[in-house]
Design an enzyme around this catalytic site. Sequence first.
Site, PDB file in Angstrom:
ATOM      1  CG  ASP A 125     -18.029   5.963   0.087  1.00 28.06           C
ATOM      2  OD1 ASP A 125     -17.787   7.088  -0.389  1.00 28.06           O
ATOM      3  OD2 ASP A 125     -18.348   4.987  -0.614  1.00 28.06           O
ATOM      4  CD  GLU A 126     -12.874   8.362  -2.768  1.00 27.98           C
ATOM      5  OE1 GLU A 126     -11.859   8.231  -3.455  1.00 27.98           O
ATOM      6  OE2 GLU A 126     -14.019   8.489  -3.253  1.00 27.98           O
TER       7      GLU A 126
END
Length: 402
Positions: A125-126
């Site tokens: 998610d990053e």
Amino acid sequence: MDAFFASIELLRYPQLKGLPVVIGGGRRKVDEALMAAQGERALRFIPVADFPLLEDYVGRGVITTATYAARQFGVGSAMGMMKAAKLCPQAIVLPVDFDEVRKYSRLFKSTITEIAPLMEDRGVDEVYIDFTDVPGGQREGGRVLARLIQKEIFEKTGLTCSVGVAPNKLLAKMASEFNKPKGISIVYEADLQEKIWPLHVRKINGIGPKSGEKLAALAIHTIGELAAREPAFLIRHFGKATGAWMHEAAWGRDERPVVTESEPVSISRETTFERDLHAVRDRAALGAIFTSLCEKLADDLQRKGYVAKTIGIKLRYDDFRIATRDQTIAYFTADPQTLRRVGGQCLKRVPLVRPLRLLGVRAGALAKLGSPEVLASNQAPALDGRAKAAPDSIANSTASLF
């Protein structure tokens, strides 16, 4: 990405938007029953009252993420779900769906690289993005491109993200947390004193709980207070490398480039038990679990094309203390029996008198299968003999360990 795991679930269950929801653990019987009761009815029509609540949760699961409505009650990632139930019993519980997570992770990242190809993957998610040379990347200090990335990701996935723009990765990471959700934060070098120094030292990515406690004992609570200390003082208390890095980080200095391709440092497998297991009373169960973890780790290594020379174990006791041990062998391997044998030797070096909450196995000192260093290392004459002896060694160590 903003509350990534939870946001994915809200795409399927829009009736839960605005409500406290936690995502964590695997699919339980109550989740299976919920799905079975729906028949042909679409997921978005499931009544809110039908979803399982956190107050009824029993188990050892931890929260992967929570909606912002749940976070207002102090619920957060990595918190035990039983503990979270005391803070927000009315929260709805949903299991992690890793297939959906991986699908949306690939989708949002491919959307970014269409706009800014120089992207460093930092997990599901990053990401870090270097848009120094992207056309229009410098307009309004990067805000224009950040808005474009947010817009494209939302159109492709229905998900939102927060963007921090800064001269380096250290500051960009901090800035990305300033205005969640759906925020854009710009930090210039001249903003260090105003925007960065008032923050708690734990906001620096890399300063964890133990270092934070040690800094607090030295009357250092904010990044500004950390910056005011001489490098020699920090080196004296934290060692040469860590002390020097802390001083540089407090002054917003970070020379790390955005890396588009990187090799993993290690690959691991671990599991948290539904109940505490004892090395003597639950020897057979622990032995089977450990063997399964080694087999899964071997599958991971082989699927990704890696072999390892260092094998390690991780234990978490019932009092939450953690013990780790590792051992480096003379050759590279991705063989499950060898992982089990060497991991078993590591387990002999830790006390097994307390019940265990978690057991894990890790493969480190990785190399690509077929690389020159692997070919050179694995030409050792004794390799075949060691490998053939592994199954018997496993049987012997299993009996003594568990």
